[in-house]
Scaffold this active site. Structure first.
Site, PDB file in Angstrom:
ATOM      1  N   LYS A  13       2.069  -2.610   5.983  1.00  0.00           N
ATOM      2  CA  LYS A  13       2.506  -2.915   4.901  1.00  0.00           C
ATOM      3  C   LYS A  13       3.164  -2.142   4.547  1.00  0.00           C
ATOM      4  O   LYS A  13       5.188  -2.622   3.492  1.00  0.00           O
ATOM      5  CB  LYS A  13       1.307  -1.537   3.698  1.00  0.00           C
ATOM      6  CG  LYS A  13       0.090  -2.422   4.152  1.00  0.00           C
ATOM      7  CD  LYS A  13      -0.086  -3.708   2.949  1.00  0.00           C
ATOM      8  CE  LYS A  13      -1.896  -3.903   2.691  1.00  0.00           C
ATOM      9  NZ  LYS A  13      -1.626  -5.317   2.113  1.00  0.00           N
ATOM     10  N   TYR A  23      -1.308  -0.117  10.443  1.00  0.00           N
ATOM     11  CA  TYR A  23      -2.120  -1.002   8.953  1.00  0.00           C
ATOM     12  C   TYR A  23      -0.874  -0.227   8.096  1.00  0.00           C
ATOM     13  O   TYR A  23      -0.583  -1.417   7.510  1.00  0.00           O
ATOM     14  CB  TYR A  23      -3.098   0.312   8.705  1.00  0.00           C
ATOM     15  CG  TYR A  23      -3.510  -0.375   7.191  1.00  0.00           C
ATOM     16  CD1 TYR A  23      -4.503  -1.704   6.244  1.00  0.00           C
ATOM     17  CD2 TYR A  23      -3.600   0.417   5.801  1.00  0.00           C
ATOM     18  CE1 TYR A  23      -4.194  -2.442   5.267  1.00  0.00           C
ATOM     19  CE2 TYR A  23      -3.083   0.063   4.531  1.00  0.00           C
ATOM     20  CZ  TYR A  23      -3.628  -1.176   4.808  1.00  0.00           C
ATOM     21  OH  TYR A  23      -3.833  -1.713   2.884  1.00  0.00           O
ATOM     22  N   SER A  58       0.828  -1.181   0.107  1.00  0.00           N
ATOM     23  CA  SER A  58      -0.302   0.201  -0.182  1.00  0.00           C
ATOM     24  C   SER A  58       0.878   1.203  -0.176  1.00  0.00           C
ATOM     25  O   SER A  58       1.820   1.222   0.539  1.00  0.00           O
ATOM     26  CB  SER A  58      -0.753   0.044   1.367  1.00  0.00           C
ATOM     27  OG  SER A  58      -1.428   1.286   1.467  1.00  0.00           O
TER      28      SER A  58
END
Length: 250
Positions: free
Chosen positions: A157, A153, A140
């Site tokens: 990633k 998060y 991401s």
């Protein structure tokens, strides 16, 4: 094990919806056999029901037993595994880290990061014996251009990205490992960025405004990138991060 399928075979996790569903559709359209892995039994079964090139395995990608099943099914049905796409991922709603708990951390890292290693442990030895193979891990732009409220998060990633580069070194020259790093996409994860309140459209517009090309990542953007990285067109590409982000990472 049956005679090896004349068609190449790809495993796609999180393939029942969003980016994953688009990847499944693209590879099937190109004549590949697709093993779709998802925790959503209903959506996964429906996706496979609509396409004779797709088989569905219901499973949790953070569980090593799922990967043993995935390998067994692929080899029993087709006798080969040419590519594996780790697409399954989760995200929590936006919040500062002091409002998050470690259960959230554990769950996000279990789904987003652990399968990168579990899949390599299960599938890479076969690809080495087979003499070729490709892993594509969905990262991401959160790892390069992090947004506040998504620390866990974004960190997950970043871990996916670093793991991919390391695995590319460990398994070269036989197996290639690459990442795709999309910006916020038109998927269910969008609600984590925009919320579901009455002003969600305004929040979405703000997200789009941060992207130089002024739109969100579409599922077909990611499926096109995955197809390129799995194909012989990218035979000299490994350990790279393909940013499919409309310029967000600049």
């Amino acid at each position: 094990m049956p005679d090896k399928s004349p068609s190449p075979v790809v495993i796609v996790t999180g393939g029942a919806d969003g980016f994953g569903a688009a990847i499944v559709g693209r590879f099937s359209l190109q004549g590949w056999k697709v093993l779709l892995v998802d925790i959503d039994a209903e959506k996964g079964a429906l996706k496979a029901q609509d396409d004779s090139s797709v088989l569905f395995v219901h499973g949790d990608v953070s569980d090593p037993r799922t990967w043993l099943t995935v390998k067994e099914v692929a080899l029993h049905e087709w006798g080969r595994i040419d590519a594996l796409i780790n697409n399954a991922a989760i995200v929590s709603d936006a919040a500062p880290i002091h409002e998050q708990d470690m259960n959230t951390f554990d769950k996000i890292f279990a789904v987003n990061v652990k399968p990168i290693f579990l899949s390599a442990q299960a599938i890479a030895p076969f690809m080495l014996e087979q003499g070729h193979g490709v892993f594509i891990n969905i990262s991401s732009t959160g790892y390069t251009r992090p947004r506040a409220g998504f620390a866990i998060y974004n960190a997950s990633k970043a871990a996916v990205t670093t793991a991919t580069k390391t695995l590319a070194l460990e398994y070269a020259p036989t197996i290639r490992f690459n990442c795709i790093a999309p910006a916020v996409g038109e998927t269910q994860m969008l609600f984590a960025s925009t919320g579901r309140s009455d002003d969600a459209a305004e929040r979405r517009a703000k997200v789009e405004e941060m992207i130089p090309l002024k739109r969100l990542t579409r599922p077909e953007d990611v499926s096109n990138a995955a197809w390129y990285l799995a194909s012989d067109q990218s035979s000299f590409v490994t350990g790279t991060i393909l940013e499919v982000d409309g310029g967000r990472g600049i």
